[in-house]
Scaffold this motif. Structure first.
Motif, PDB file in Angstrom:
ATOM      1  N   PRO A  24      -9.198  34.738  -6.441  1.00 48.30           N
ATOM      2  CA  PRO A  24      -7.853  34.525  -5.874  1.00 48.30           C
ATOM      3  C   PRO A  24      -7.851  34.368  -4.362  1.00 48.30           C
ATOM      4  CG  PRO A  24      -7.816  36.274  -7.515  1.00 48.30           C
ATOM      5  CD  PRO A  24      -9.272  35.942  -7.275  1.00 48.30           C
ATOM      6  N   ALA A  25      -8.762  35.040  -3.674  1.00 50.16           N
ATOM      7  CA  ALA A  25      -8.821  34.929  -2.216  1.00 50.16           C
ATOM      8  C   ALA A  25      -9.235  33.529  -1.795  1.00 50.16           C
ATOM      9  CB  ALA A  25      -9.780  35.967  -1.639  1.00 50.16           C
ATOM     10  N   VAL A  26     -10.192  32.928  -2.516  1.00 53.30           N
ATOM     11  CA  VAL A  26     -10.621  31.566  -2.210  1.00 53.30           C
ATOM     12  C   VAL A  26      -9.477  30.593  -2.455  1.00 53.30           C
ATOM     13  CG1 VAL A  26     -12.216  29.722  -2.863  1.00 53.30           C
ATOM     14  CG2 VAL A  26     -13.039  32.073  -2.682  1.00 53.30           C
ATOM     15  N   VAL A  27      -8.756  30.795  -3.537  1.00 52.41           N
ATOM     16  CA  VAL A  27      -7.617  29.936  -3.850  1.00 52.41           C
ATOM     17  C   VAL A  27      -6.556  30.059  -2.761  1.00 52.41           C
ATOM     18  CG1 VAL A  27      -5.809  29.426  -5.526  1.00 52.41           C
ATOM     19  CG2 VAL A  27      -8.066  30.154  -6.321  1.00 52.41           C
ATOM     20  N   ALA A  28      -6.257  31.288  -2.349  1.00 52.07           N
ATOM     21  CA  ALA A  28      -5.235  31.518  -1.325  1.00 52.07           C
ATOM     22  C   ALA A  28      -5.621  30.846  -0.011  1.00 52.07           C
ATOM     23  CB  ALA A  28      -5.020  33.012  -1.118  1.00 52.07           C
ATOM     24  N   ARG A  29      -6.906  30.923   0.378  1.00 52.04           N
ATOM     25  CA  ARG A  29      -7.344  30.298   1.631  1.00 52.04           C
ATOM     26  C   ARG A  29      -7.197  28.781   1.566  1.00 52.04           C
ATOM     27  NH1 ARG A  29     -11.552  34.214   1.460  1.00 52.04           N
ATOM     28  NH2 ARG A  29     -12.996  32.685   0.592  1.00 52.04           N
ATOM     29  N   ALA A  30      -7.468  28.190   0.433  1.00 55.43           N
ATOM     30  CA  ALA A  30      -7.337  26.739   0.301  1.00 55.43           C
ATOM     31  C   ALA A  30      -5.888  26.307   0.509  1.00 55.43           C
ATOM     32  CB  ALA A  30      -7.827  26.300  -1.082  1.00 55.43           C
ATOM     33  N   PHE A  31      -4.949  27.072  -0.014  1.00 50.63           N
ATOM     34  CA  PHE A  31      -3.535  26.751   0.194  1.00 50.63           C
ATOM     35  C   PHE A  31      -3.104  27.020   1.634  1.00 50.63           C
ATOM     36  CE2 PHE A  31      -3.414  26.614  -4.377  1.00 50.63           C
ATOM     37  CZ  PHE A  31      -2.350  25.778  -4.677  1.00 50.63           C
ATOM     38  N   THR A  32      -3.629  28.096   2.224  1.00 53.55           N
ATOM     39  CA  THR A  32      -3.269  28.442   3.600  1.00 53.55           C
ATOM     40  C   THR A  32      -3.662  27.330   4.562  1.00 53.55           C
ATOM     41  OG1 THR A  32      -3.475  30.810   3.152  1.00 53.55           O
ATOM     42  CG2 THR A  32      -3.611  30.111   5.463  1.00 53.55           C
ATOM     43  N   ARG A  33      -4.788  26.685   4.305  1.00 56.14           N
ATOM     44  CA  ARG A  33      -5.213  25.594   5.175  1.00 56.14           C
ATOM     45  C   ARG A  33      -4.212  24.437   5.163  1.00 56.14           C
ATOM     46  NH1 ARG A  33     -10.592  27.153   3.444  1.00 56.14           N
ATOM     47  NH2 ARG A  33     -10.496  25.756   1.643  1.00 56.14           N
ATOM     48  N   LEU A  34      -3.419  24.341   4.107  1.00 55.78           N
ATOM     49  CA  LEU A  34      -2.373  23.312   4.034  1.00 55.78           C
ATOM     50  C   LEU A  34      -1.023  23.841   4.492  1.00 55.78           C
ATOM     51  CD1 LEU A  34      -3.159  21.681   0.553  1.00 55.78           C
ATOM     52  CD2 LEU A  34      -3.662  20.742   2.823  1.00 55.78           C
ATOM     53  N   GLY A  35      -0.985  25.103   4.931  1.00 55.64           N
ATOM     54  CA  GLY A  35       0.281  25.709   5.316  1.00 55.64           C
ATOM     55  C   GLY A  35       1.141  26.060   4.119  1.00 55.64           C
ATOM     56  N   LEU A  36       0.513  26.305   2.958  1.00 58.83           N
ATOM     57  CA  LEU A  36       1.228  26.585   1.720  1.00 58.83           C
ATOM     58  C   LEU A  36       0.737  27.896   1.121  1.00 58.83           C
ATOM     59  CD1 LEU A  36       0.950  23.030   0.095  1.00 58.83           C
ATOM     60  CD2 LEU A  36       2.944  23.975   1.285  1.00 58.83           C
ATOM     61  N   GLN A  37       1.470  28.360   0.122  1.00 61.62           N
ATOM     62  CA  GLN A  37       1.065  29.505  -0.669  1.00 61.62           C
ATOM     63  C   GLN A  37       0.959  29.058  -2.126  1.00 61.62           C
ATOM     64  OE1 GLN A  37       0.259  32.637   0.332  1.00 61.62           O
ATOM     65  NE2 GLN A  37       0.501  31.934   2.455  1.00 61.62           N
ATOM     66  N   PRO A  38      -0.058  29.530  -2.856  1.00 68.54           N
ATOM     67  CA  PRO A  38      -0.158  29.131  -4.260  1.00 68.54           C
ATOM     68  C   PRO A  38       0.960  29.757  -5.081  1.00 68.54           C
ATOM     69  CG  PRO A  38      -1.798  30.813  -3.753  1.00 68.54           C
ATOM     70  CD  PRO A  38      -1.166  30.431  -2.449  1.00 68.54           C
ATOM     71  N   SER A  39       1.668  28.945  -5.835  1.00 68.18           N
ATOM     72  CA  SER A  39       2.697  29.481  -6.718  1.00 68.18           C
ATOM     73  C   SER A  39       2.023  30.266  -7.837  1.00 68.18           C
ATOM     74  CB  SER A  39       3.527  28.343  -7.304  1.00 68.18           C
ATOM     75  OG  SER A  39       2.740  27.558  -8.189  1.00 68.18           O
ATOM     76  N   PRO A  40       2.745  31.183  -8.489  1.00 63.34           N
ATOM     77  CA  PRO A  40       2.148  31.912  -9.616  1.00 63.34           C
ATOM     78  C   PRO A  40       1.592  30.980 -10.688  1.00 63.34           C
ATOM     79  CG  PRO A  40       4.183  32.974  -8.942  1.00 63.34           C
ATOM     80  CD  PRO A  40       4.087  31.699  -8.161  1.00 63.34           C
ATOM     81  N   ALA A  41       2.299  29.878 -10.953  1.00 64.67           N
ATOM     82  CA  ALA A  41       1.850  28.950 -11.994  1.00 64.67           C
ATOM     83  C   ALA A  41       0.537  28.284 -11.608  1.00 64.67           C
ATOM     84  CB  ALA A  41       2.918  27.894 -12.254  1.00 64.67           C
ATOM     85  N   LEU A  42       0.398  27.874 -10.348  1.00 68.45           N
ATOM     86  CA  LEU A  42      -0.838  27.223  -9.907  1.00 68.45           C
ATOM     87  C   LEU A  42      -1.994  28.203  -9.853  1.00 68.45           C
ATOM     88  CD1 LEU A  42       0.486  24.862  -7.082  1.00 68.45           C
ATOM     89  CD2 LEU A  42      -0.261  24.241  -9.397  1.00 68.45           C
ATOM     90  N   LEU A  43      -1.731  29.413  -9.381  1.00 75.47           N
ATOM     91  CA  LEU A  43      -2.786  30.422  -9.337  1.00 75.47           C
ATOM     92  C   LEU A  43      -3.259  30.751 -10.751  1.00 75.47           C
ATOM     93  CD1 LEU A  43      -4.497  32.358  -7.662  1.00 75.47           C
ATOM     94  CD2 LEU A  43      -2.634  34.021  -7.834  1.00 75.47           C
ATOM     95  N   ASP A  44      -2.313  30.901 -11.681  1.00 75.88           N
ATOM     96  CA  ASP A  44      -2.670  31.194 -13.063  1.00 75.88           C
ATOM     97  C   ASP A  44      -3.503  30.062 -13.670  1.00 75.88           C
ATOM     98  OD1 ASP A  44      -2.262  32.826 -15.615  1.00 75.88           O
ATOM     99  OD2 ASP A  44      -1.438  30.894 -16.216  1.00 75.88           O
ATOM    100  N   PHE A  45      -3.130  28.821 -13.361  1.00 77.03           N
ATOM    101  CA  PHE A  45      -3.902  27.684 -13.868  1.00 77.03           C
ATOM    102  C   PHE A  45      -5.342  27.739 -13.387  1.00 77.03           C
ATOM    103  CE2 PHE A  45      -5.662  23.509 -12.794  1.00 77.03           C
ATOM    104  CZ  PHE A  45      -5.771  22.952 -14.057  1.00 77.03           C
ATOM    105  N   GLN A  46      -5.528  27.972 -12.078  1.00 79.70           N
ATOM    106  CA  GLN A  46      -6.888  27.970 -11.542  1.00 79.70           C
ATOM    107  C   GLN A  46      -7.719  29.112 -12.105  1.00 79.70           C
ATOM    108  OE1 GLN A  46      -8.272  25.625  -9.710  1.00 79.70           O
ATOM    109  NE2 GLN A  46     -10.250  26.689  -9.715  1.00 79.70           N
ATOM    110  N   LEU A  47      -7.127  30.291 -12.195  1.00 80.86           N
ATOM    111  CA  LEU A  47      -7.881  31.444 -12.675  1.00 80.86           C
ATOM    112  C   LEU A  47      -8.155  31.366 -14.172  1.00 80.86           C
ATOM    113  CD1 LEU A  47      -6.209  34.354 -10.666  1.00 80.86           C
ATOM    114  CD2 LEU A  47      -8.145  32.903 -10.045  1.00 80.86           C
ATOM    115  N   THR A  48      -7.281  30.687 -14.902  1.00 78.91           N
ATOM    116  CA  THR A  48      -7.437  30.599 -16.356  1.00 78.91           C
ATOM    117  C   THR A  48      -8.260  29.396 -16.769  1.00 78.91           C
ATOM    118  OG1 THR A  48      -5.285  31.668 -16.674  1.00 78.91           O
ATOM    119  CG2 THR A  48      -6.205  30.468 -18.558  1.00 78.91           C
TER     120      THR A  48
END
Length: 260
Positions: A24-48
Motif C-alpha cells: 500500500p505504501a508503494v501504491v500511495a507514493r505513485a499517486f502522490t507523485r501525481l498529486g492524487l490519493q488512491p481511492s479505496p476502489a483503486l487501492l483494493d484493485f491493486q492489492l487484490t
C-alpha cells in the motif's frame, strides 16, 4: 472483494506475474507523485488483482495499476517501474482514468476512481469483480457443449434485460451478481449481453430461430443497419473460440514461464 464461489474458484486457477505490486505504501507514493490519493476502489484493485494474468487469445494481459521490471507493453521501459499511467479529466470526461493492464494486445484497459472498468474507453463493468465473474461464466460455458449461434452489435445500453428475458425465455444466470454484463440461461440457451454485444449460445435449439430473435431485438432497440457491418466483420471469430480452447493451456503455461 465479494466473489461468487464460481468466480473465486476461477481466480484461484489463474497465473500471477512475479513482480506484482501489493505494498500500500508503494501504491500511495505513485499517486502522490501525481498529486492524487488512491481511492479505496483503486487501492483494493491493486492489492487484490495486481499481477493477475488473463489471456486474449494467446496474448497475456497482466492486470494492475503498477508493474515492475517484467512489464512488456505500455508499462515497459522507458516507463519507470511503479509509475501510474494516467489520463486526467478533460472536456469530454469528468473522471480520471488509470491504465490497469500491461500487455501487447491491441486494446486499452482502464479503471476510473470508482473502480469502474473500461475497455477501449468504453465502460464495461462497475467493478473488476464483475469481470472476474464474467470470465468464470465463460470458463463454465466452455466446459459444456454449447455452440455460439448468434452474435450482434448494438448501440451501447440499448437492449433492456427484460427484453432479453422475454425474447429468449431466460432467467438470470445462477449465482451471478448483477452488473452491466448480463448473463441469462434456460435449459437450452445461454445469453450474454455486454456493453455493445449480444451473444447467444445453444445446446440443441435451431440457430436460425435464435438468430431471428436476436435480429428482432436489434431492430427494435437499436439502429441495426448501422451495426450490421461491425457484426459481419466479427463473424470470423466463430471458430476462434474452439481453437483457443484447444491451444490455450499449452500457451498459458509457456507465457507464465516467460513472464517470471
Amino acid at each position: 472483494m465479494h466473489l461468487s464461489k464460481r468466480a473465486a474458484a476461477f481466480l484461484a486457477q489463474q497465473q500471477w506475474r512475479a513482480d506484482a505490486v501489493r505494498d500500500p505504501a508503494v501504491v500511495a507514493r505513485a499517486f502522490t507523485r501525481l498529486g492524487l490519493q488512491p481511492s479505496p476502489a483503486l487501492l483494493d484493485f491493486q492489492l487484490t488483482y495486481g499481477g493477475l494474468m488473463l489471456y486474449a487469445g494467446l496474448e497475456p494481459i497482466c492486470f494492475g495499476l503498477l508493474h515492475g521490471k517484467l512489464a512488456r507493453g505500455d508499462f515497459s521501459p522507458p516507463h519507470k517501474a511503479d509509475t501510474l499511467i494516467h489520463e486526467p479529466p478533460d472536456e469530454d470526461r469528468s473522471h480520471h482514468l488509470f491504465a490497469c493492464a500491461d500487455t501487447l494486445y491491441q486494446m486499452d484497459f482502464h479503471l476510473d476512481e470508482q473502480g469502474r472498468y473500461y475497455e477501449n474507453w468504453q465502460l464495461h463493468a462497475n467493478s473488476f469483480d464483475a469481470i472476474i465473474e464474467d470470465k468464470a461464466v465463460w470458463a463454465e460455458l466452455r466446459a459444456q457443449p454449447y455452440e455460439r449461434v448468434y452474435f450482434g452489435y448494438f448501440e451501447e445500453g440499448a437492449i433492456p434485460v427484460a427484453a432479453l428475458a422475454e425474447a429468449f425465455q431466460v432467467a438470470p444466470y445462477p449465482d451471478l451478481p448483477p452488473d452491466l454484463i448480463y448473463w441469462g440461461r434456460n435449459e437450452q440457451l445461454v445469453v450474454r449481453r455486454s456493453a455493445d454485444k449480444l451473444m447467444v449460445f445453444s445446446l440443441t435449439e435451431p440457430a436460425d430461430d435464435v438468430a431471428a430473435r436476436g435480429e428482432q431485438l436489434l431492430a427494435t432497440y437499436t439502429n441495426a443497419p448501422s451495426m450490421r457491418e461491425r457484426t459481419q466483420a466479427t463473424q470470423q471469430q466463430a471458430q476462434q473460440w474452439a481453437t483457443e480452447r484447444a491451444v490455450r493451456p499449452w500457451w498459458q503455461r509457456l507465457g507464465a514461464w516467460l513472464m517470471r
